[in-house]
Scaffold this active site. Sequence first.
Site, PDB file in Angstrom:
ATOM      1  N   GLY A  70       0.773  -1.227   0.000  1.00 25.56           N
ATOM      2  CA  GLY A  70       0.000   0.000   0.000  1.00 25.56           C
ATOM      3  C   GLY A  70       0.804   1.278   0.000  1.00 25.56           C
ATOM      4  O   GLY A  70       1.805   1.423  -0.714  1.00 25.56           O
ATOM      5  N   ARG A 121       6.109  -6.421   9.103  1.00 28.06           N
ATOM      6  CA  ARG A 121       6.044  -7.707   9.796  1.00 28.06           C
ATOM      7  C   ARG A 121       6.324  -8.881   8.863  1.00 28.06           C
ATOM      8  O   ARG A 121       6.546  -9.999   9.322  1.00 28.06           O
ATOM      9  CB  ARG A 121       4.662  -7.881  10.436  1.00 28.06           C
ATOM     10  CG  ARG A 121       4.383  -6.913  11.576  1.00 28.06           C
ATOM     11  CD  ARG A 121       2.971  -7.030  12.105  1.00 28.06           C
ATOM     12  NE  ARG A 121       1.996  -6.599  11.097  1.00 28.06           N
ATOM     13  CZ  ARG A 121       1.070  -7.379  10.573  1.00 28.06           C
ATOM     14  NH1 ARG A 121       1.001  -8.659  10.920  1.00 28.06           N
ATOM     15  NH2 ARG A 121       0.223  -6.910   9.682  1.00 28.06           N
ATOM     16  N   TYR A 161     -11.689   2.984  15.674  1.00 26.99           N
ATOM     17  CA  TYR A 161     -10.776   3.325  14.581  1.00 26.99           C
ATOM     18  C   TYR A 161     -10.706   4.840  14.424  1.00 26.99           C
ATOM     19  O   TYR A 161      -9.608   5.405  14.310  1.00 26.99           O
ATOM     20  CB  TYR A 161     -11.217   2.679  13.274  1.00 26.99           C
ATOM     21  CG  TYR A 161     -10.350   3.097  12.104  1.00 26.99           C
ATOM     22  CD1 TYR A 161      -9.019   2.684  12.028  1.00 26.99           C
ATOM     23  CD2 TYR A 161     -10.838   3.931  11.099  1.00 26.99           C
ATOM     24  CE1 TYR A 161      -8.208   3.088  10.975  1.00 26.99           C
ATOM     25  CE2 TYR A 161     -10.035   4.333  10.043  1.00 26.99           C
ATOM     26  CZ  TYR A 161      -8.719   3.908   9.987  1.00 26.99           C
ATOM     27  OH  TYR A 161      -7.917   4.318   8.949  1.00 26.99           O
TER      28      TYR A 161
END
Length: 254
Positions: A14, A35, A152
Amino acid sequence: MENKIALITGATSGIGKASAITLAKMGYDIIATGRRKDRLDELAKELPAGVRFLPLVFDVRDREKVGKILGNLPSEWSSIDVLINNAGNAHGLDPIQTGNLDDWDAMMDINVKGLLYVSKAIIPGMTERKSGIIINIGSIAGKEVYPNGNVYCGSKHAVDAITKGMRIDLNPFGIKVIGIHPGLVETEFSLVRFKGDEKRAETVYQGYEPLLAQDIADIVEFVVNRPAHVVLADIVVLPTAQAAATLVKKNLTS
């Protein structure tokens, strides 16, 4: 003359990946964190020849690992000129009364605490040198609150507030602090939010032209290239079809 150095978190896909490639094309040496080692290996193959690349595999929410790895960078990598705090996620889209505690922890730990952990490791070098650029990737969810967005939105409002606080505190050191707050960008964002449900994730981007990761990377390139006396402090960017967080003009056919 050595290249300047940019550190990008969440660079495995992204916006982070697009920003890393764009900055490399601008001549920056790249420190990329993520990760997924395999994704960082893929990124290495897409960078232009001659650019130095340091992949770092860790989760930004792991405070000890962040401090250990970023606090012990090789000397040739320690003078970071540009920090892009991009790592972040959304988990679930539930009303507050049925929200999942693990989802809440993940969003606050990565979006807020992870950003702070990385920044804490990098900022002292910038203040010592009295130079640097910090770009925090926020969201339209940090400017508005929408149904079922609760935690969020809270995490991204925190990013917005922290960015403003950074700008104030780092002003005496000549460090630029920039918040970029995108609307709908077609990345893995919705796939993560909907826990791997590809069909549901696809519907988010149907019927209109969303932003692409490269659109945000282009903004990164522009703000980094501004003269020393210019900082684009707070940027909200939406696809033309989007007027607000939940208002999108779609042309869907049956």
